[in-house]
Design a protein around this motif. Structure first.
Motif: not given
Ligand SMILES: Nc1ncnc2c1ncn2[C@@H]1O[C@H](COP(=O)(O)OP(=O)(O)OP(=O)(O)O)[C@@H](O)[C@H]1O
Ligand SMILES: [Mg+2]
Lengths: 309, 504
Positions: B51, B53-55, B71, B73-74, B77, B85, B88-90, B103
């Protein structure tokens, strides 16, 4: 006798005039902190705006270009602040304090170096007062609202525009999201750093306009440390106003009112002006203790964000 | 079927941990691919790399043959990857609709509140994940928050779905709905990566399973050709006992007596006159559907919520009005259901988390001065005997996997040698090995004559461990049944509020 004073339109006109250099940096702080960057650098950025406003006005012989110059330099200063706090992740309070001390020193130094010990020239162009044709004739309202300095009107428009921006636009939603939970915003595809730069820089432009108002609107000169703590009072106004534009304006008006009242009462000598000047601070403390309900600051305010950790 | 997502030799190292070690995974179009693995095996790390979030440190990820280098999450997506996740990513301060569209808001400048809420309302109907789009997320229960997370992915019309333990917080009914949604998406050809610790769910919904162990992918098998037992063994790398064995034992004196307890939160009465007792050497299980007052009841016993009326008696002393500290020192330990909010200080080291309750007392402190050596020795001992991984006492709690975080809490609470342990959802989100470990510990306390109050939403857990089972519905205790005899059907009926006929 008190009611008699309250019926004076001059008192209210002065309230508005004194609230403006508080409302603008409070609004600026709101932008910055809504994006999650604690900003106590408003004091310093106001000084930058005030000095470079006068300097640019003298160079260009135009108060308008002076205003523009002040705002641009405020934005540049904020850009540096944003770079250090957002990209490098340095402690925001410490850097903010640093900006304040640096700005005070820099502007005093430049004042002496550029203008010498005589201070800024008296011929510095002045930001005009505006007479709104219909409004200025209305009794009571006219003297209060109808003939203020142009920056006062800009401030009022800025409050409305900021409210719209923060709470009714997509970009405003993103900016607030970043201040609440940057990681969640990141996973939603939002560039956290960009949003924070945006918040800090818009904030800096508004704060420096507050400084421009002091030097080109109220006084048409620059004096060392002329912001005299307004940046800090604006910080209180922002918290008092619960990080909202209208709240900040309301709090700034309250502080402005007590300043105006003490100026007014100075002549009469009935009440100690010290007591009246104390009033807004006492109110702030009461407010923060919980009389106006709990203040809810943005959840991630002050916490640097490092993506890809 | 063609390959959609291909992962080759992906490696990711964190300070001191090799979280992913040459991981390989192949996701085919239209399949549900489960990833199984112990807590800390590296499942979340793997999907976070997919996703953006990590490389990754090395290795490759490709989507339909094209190599990806995200590089952020953009980009994921934009490539059509959607992820739910594990944590929660809220944004609690924003509304459901704002959280979901964030977003990817429609329109240019103006935020279209009405329109967005209407779209979310339709979407939630379409997927049978009913929710009020204008509600503030912070006001929702965890189950509803999970729905928001899932709706976020559907809203973005992702072409590849990654679900990192989406069912951990859902009720069985909600799990059922989610499984149906997943099956419908599969029919549409959308591939899904599904991470879960629940073998029955994995068995039921997935086409293939990849098992991870200690950062490596150890096997990929077809679900139809395997058994839960085999999967469990692959995961843990040894034989796992899926069935608990519980020696018979007679209970002693009552340790905790709850008498006619009423607890209110705000204006609503959440617990309405509950009485029961928990005795020495017994595990008392409290079963019920989420939101029926079980957690408010626990909060009142631990002192986090005041009792409106009624009594809580602990070893003969009335503690109804005692504060949390008094109750703790009197011998009550507590494993809270939300380990992030109430169980740990996430940004503290393990050493500090291990002594959260006792840091002010000897041997950890004297005359207000903390004794680092004693605290570190204690941490060493606990992390050794509870097998907390990684075995580094100065690790920050936040960086541990969920299962290991839970072990830290368990270790702290059990090592205090309490007379009563209250365990709320102690195995939520844990792998079979860790669950077994925690169940063993609870049984060990029982064998030592301690009292255990177990609150769980998992019927299996309640049934396999409890000596007696209380069923709570709408704030009232419906019945207390002997553990060995209660059937799943009986409990299920009681949980939904149906009274059983008195038997002869
Ligand atoms: N940001 C981080 N910094 C340091 N270590 C990390 C970080 N994230 C994960 N780890 C470590 O990497 C390993 C794998 O963690 P990961 O979260 O991927 O496990 P998991 O398989 O998802 O476990 P669980 O089932 O408990 O969610 C663990 O040892 C964990 O402590
Ligand atoms: Mg995980």
């Amino acid at each position: 006798m008190f009611w008699h004073i309250l019926a004076q339109p001059e008192l209210w006109a002065a309230t508005l005039a004194m609230a403006t250099p508080l409302a603008l940096p409070a609004l600026g702080g709101t932008f910055s902190e809504r994006s999650g960057v604690v900003n106590i650098a408003m004091e310093g950025i106001m000084l930058i705006g005030a000095f470079f406003g006068v300097y640019a006005a003298c160079l260009t012989h135009s108060a308008w270009l002076g205003m523009l110059g002040g705002i641009i330099m405020g934005a540049v200063m904020s850009l540096i602040f944003a770079w250090v706090t957002v990209s490098i992740g340095a402690d925001q309070v410490v850097v903010g304090m640093g900006v304040n001390i640096f700005a005070a020193g820099l502007t005093t130094f430049l004042l002496n170096m550029i203008f010498g010990y005589g201070g800024t020239p008296t011929s510095t162009p002045h930001l005009p007062n505006i007479h709104i044709p219909g409004l200025s004739q209305v009794p009571f309202i006219g003297p209060v609202l109808g003939q203020q300095n142009v920056v006062v009107y800009i401030m009022l428009l800025a409050v409305i525009a900021s409210h719209y921006f923060l709470f009714h636009t997509n970009l405003g939603l993103r900016l607030r999201a970043v201040g609440e939970n940057p990681q969640a915003a990141d996973t939603a595809g939002i560039n956290v750093w960009n949003m924070r730069y945006l918040g800090v820089i818009i904030g800096g432009m508004l704060s420096s306009l507050g400084g421009v108002y002091l030097s080109l609107g109220l006084l048409n000169s620059f004096e060392p440390n002329m912001s005299s703590g307004r940046g800090y009072i604006a910080l209180a106004a922002m918290i008092f106003g619960k990080w909202t534009p209208f709240g900040s304006l309301g709090a700034a008006l309250l502080f402005g009112f007590s300043t105006a009242l003490s100026m007014y009462l100075q002549g009469t000598g009935n009440i100690s002006t010290n007591i009246i000047q104390m009033l807004p601070y006492a109110l702030t403390i009461l407010a923060l203790v919980g009389l106006v309900g709990r203040s809810t600051e943005p959840a991630a305010d002050g916490i640097p964000y490092e993506p890809n950790k | 079927m063609s390959v959609c997502l291909e992962i080759k030799n992906l490696t990711k190292r964190f300070p001191g941990v090799l979280a992913n070690d040459r991981v390989n995974l192949e996701l085919r179009d239209g399949e549900i691919h489960a990833i199984l693995g112990e807590n800390g095996a590296g499942k979340s790390t793997l999907v976070k790399m997919i996703y953006g979030l990590y490389q990754p440190d090395s290795g490759s990820i490709s989507l339909h043959g094209q190599e990806l280098h995200f590089s952020s999450p953009r980009q994921a997506i934009q490539a059509g990857i959607g992820m739910v996740h594990q944590h929660f990513m809220l944004i609690p301060a924003l509304t459901v609709a704002e959280n979901i569209v964030l977003g990817s808001e429609p329109g240019n400048i103006h935020y279209r509140r009405k329109e967005n809420e209407e779209v979310i309302r339709q979407l939630s109907k379409q997927y049978h994940l009913e929710i009020d789009p204008s509600a503030k997320v912070g006001d929702l229960t965890v189950g509803l928050q999970q729905r928001v997370e899932i709706l976020k992915v559907f809203y973005r019309k992702a072409k590849v779905l990654i679900l990192d333990e989406p069912t951990a917080l859902l009720t069985p009914q909600e799990v059922e709905q989610l499984i149906q949604v997943m099956e419908r998406l599969r029919e549409q050809g959308i591939p899904i990566v599904f991470i879960s610790h629940k073998l029955d769910e994995v068995k039921r919904v997935s086409d293939r399973v990849t098992v991870m162990r200690a950062g490596k992918t150890v096997a990929t098998v077809e679900t139809a050709k395997t058994t839960p037992q085999e999967l469990a063994n692959l995961m843990v790398g040894r034989e796992v006992v899926l069935q608990v064995s519980k020696p018979p034992q007679t209970a002693g004196k009552p340790v905790l007596e709850v008498q006619d307890l009423v607890v209110a939160q705000g204006h609503a009465e959440k617990v309405r006159g509950v009485s029961f007792e928990v005795r020495q050497g017994e595990i008392f299980g409290l079963a019920g559907i989420d939101g029926n007052g079980q957690f408010e009841l626990v909060d009142a016993i631990t002192g986090l919520l005041p009792a409106k009326s009624g009594k809580v008696v602990f070893r003969g002393n009335d503690i109804t009005k005692a504060n949390v500290h008094k109750r703790t020192t009197a011998g009550i330990s507590y494993i809270p259901q939300d380990r992030h909010a109430d169980g740990l200080v996430l940004d503290f080291e393990l050493t500090e988390n291990f002594v959260l309750r006792d840091f002010a007392r000897a041997p950890f402190a004297q005359f207000g001065q903390m004794h680092r050596q004693a605290i570190e020795a204690h941490a060493e001992r606990l992390s050794e005997s509870f097998d907390v991984r990684p075995h580094r006492i100065h690790a920050i709690a936040r960086n541990l996997s969920g299962g290991n975080q839970q072990k830290v809490i368990l270790a702290r609470e059990v090592s205090r040698e309490p007379e009563l342990l209250i365990a709320a959802q102690p195995t939520r989100g844990l792998d079979v090995g860790a669950i077994q470990f925690i169940h063993d510990k609870l049984l060990e306390l029982r064998a030592n004559g301690k009292a255990v109050l177990l609150v769980s939403l998992e019927l299996d857990e309640i049934m396999s461990l409890s000596d007696r089972i209380g069923v709570i519905h709408d704030g009232r205790l419906m019945a207390v049944l002997p553990g060995g005899q209660a059937t799943r059907e009986q409990l299920g009926l009681l949980m939904t509020g149906v009274k059983l006929e008195k038997e002869g």
